[in-house]
Design an enzyme around this catalytic site. Structure first.
Site, PDB file in Angstrom:
ATOM      1  N   GLY A  22      79.053   8.510  33.805  1.00  0.00           N
ATOM      2  CA  GLY A  22      77.725   8.308  34.357  1.00  0.00           C
ATOM      3  C   GLY A  22      77.860   7.742  35.764  1.00  0.00           C
ATOM      4  CD  GLU A 180      60.048   9.318  37.229  1.00  0.00           C
ATOM      5  OE1 GLU A 180      60.336   8.687  38.264  1.00  0.00           O
ATOM      6  OE2 GLU A 180      60.891   9.646  36.371  1.00  0.00           O
TER       7      GLU A 180
END
Length: 447
Positions: A22, A180
């Site tokens: 990540g 979002e």
């Protein structure tokens, strides 16, 4: 059990294993690119994922390759890195080995654990089949499948009440992902699908955002939270605050509002979970093996330099670390679970490994807060940017442009930046989303 060794390794090169590619793992690996060490980078997927734009894949705005980059390609020119695709099942600090599914063992002299986070349903894991979260590409594909099939199912439904249930979309959690998702769903319903159906009007879909606290985007200043709520409502999203979810099943969501006794149910077959995050189970396994504490989210308590107490050869970073920022003259403050923090931790953990190898004292982690961004929908966003003179706060169209270019800048790879920029420009002018591919059609639309 088989033990793996890097064939390019020499006896005098320290072996570094990094678990997870990540943001934290990626930055740690890059920071060691010129070091005389042998690095083994292991991840359960073969790609680095730009998670801040994952909701765009879930809502058919971007294709998966636009926000993902193959790990092997990223490090093809970094000769001191060996990339492995594998699932880490446990870590054995006593023998200094990382154990993979299938029996392979990776020996290490220094270890960086950046395994990330997963969904948390606060003890109600039985909700997961009905309300998928958004952490991986598989999650995004599943949410996209459910969203698109909900409209398709509504088109085939003659019963108006059942049809309405298919056109109710519930997002649980008012953090950045929830905001979002809700804003983009409203854009899909009101713009993208306009004129494409004959029996239903997609614009009549209800997008309902449920937040258990008194405001959305709690990491933002209250005034920006209020502006975000107003912008969501302007887009057609129903924002329900102080609304705690008490049950989820295939037919709907049960909600307990602030007023006691007023429990109600929203009939829906499409629910997105954006309410809770828990650290990877690997953190708990590691902490238990060393007798170290974890917090409620399963994050491992770390020292000031991000290492583990009694085991300086192990560093834990990113969403897996219950880290604090040690700034001179201030009490240590908890570090938020955001990508800039993970990147900074990755660089500090790598630098401290090099200090240990050189016999030098390590440095405490100091988090630099650049602020927060959240997009809400077309021409709508909120921005809180840290500057030397204080925080700059603004919202609306210019905040949306700032958010857009900031995310393009931080994407991995020139090709991805160009592809995303072209896709966004096309979507802005045409109001269309072309990544609307549905797979697993034989599965029930809501499971």
């Amino acid at each position: 059990m088989t033990s793996a060794s890097n064939t390019s390794a020499t006896a005098n090169k320290p072996r570094i294993v990094i678990v997870g590619c990540g943001f934290g793992g990626l930055e740690a690996t890059r920071a060691l690119r010129h070091a005389p060490v042998d690095i083994t980078l292991v991840d359960r997927t073969n790609h680095h994922l730009f998670q801040p734009l994952l909701y765009q894949v879930a809502t058919a705005g971007l294709s998966a390759p636009a926000i993902a980059a193959p790990v092997r390609h990223l490090f093809r020119h970094q000769a001191n890195v060996t990339s492995l695709l594998g699932e880490v099942t446990s870590i054995d600090p006593a023998s200094r080995q990382v154990l993979l599914a299938g029996g392979m063992a990776l020996p290490y002299d220094h270890l960086i654990v950046a395994a990330g986070a997963t969904h948390s349903y606060f003890g109600r894991d039985d909700w997961a089949p009905y309300a998928p979260g958004l952490k991986t590409l598989d999650d995004a594909f599943e949410i996209r499948r459910r969203i698109l099939l909900a409209f398709e199912s509504a088109e085939k439904e003659a019963d108006l009440e059942k049809q309405a249930a298919w056109l109710n979309f519930v997002v649980i959690g008012g953090g950045p992902t929830g905001v979002e998702m809700a804003g983009t769903l409203a854009e899909i319903a009101h713009h993208t699908l306009s004129g494409e159906f004959r029996r239903i009007d997609p614009a009549k879909a209800r997008i309902i955002l449920l937040e258990g606290s008194a405001r959305v985007l709690q990491a933002m200043p209250p005034e920006l939270s209020e502006r975000a709520t107003q912008q969501l409502q302007k887009l057609g999203v129903e924002v329900r605050l102080n609304a705690k979810v008490t049950a989820i099943d295939a037919n709907g969501v049960q909600v307990q509002p602030a007023a006691p006794g007023d429990v109600y149910t929203i009939a829906t077959h499409c629910v997105t979970w954006a309410a809770g995050v828990a650290a990877s189970p690997l953190g708990k396994q590691l902490a238990q093996s060393l007798g170290l504490p974890t917090d409620r989210a399963g994050r491992v308590a770390v020292e000031a330099d991000l290492s583990l107490a009694g085991h300086p050869e192990i560093s834990v970073i990113g969403d897996l670390a219950a880290a604090k920022s040690h700034l001179g003259g201030h009490e240590p403050r908890p570090v938020p679970g955001v990508s800039p923090a993970a990147k900074q931790m990755g660089r500090v953990a790598a630098a401290n490994i090099l200090r240990r190898i050189a016999g030098q004292p390590t440095a405490a982690f100091r988090y630099r807060d650049y602020g927060n961004l959240a997009t809400i929908g077309r021409n709508a966003a909120v921005v809180d940017v840290a500057t030397p003179a204080g925080h700059l706060k603004f919202s609306g169209y210019f905040a949306w442009l700032f958010w857009l270019f900031a995310h393009i800048y931080f994407l991995i790879g020139f090709r991805n930046r160009i592809v995303v920029l072209i896709d966004w420009a096309s979507a802005y002018w045409s109001k269309q989303r072309y990544a609307r591919v549905i797979t697993d059609i034989d599965k029930p639309p809501h499971l």
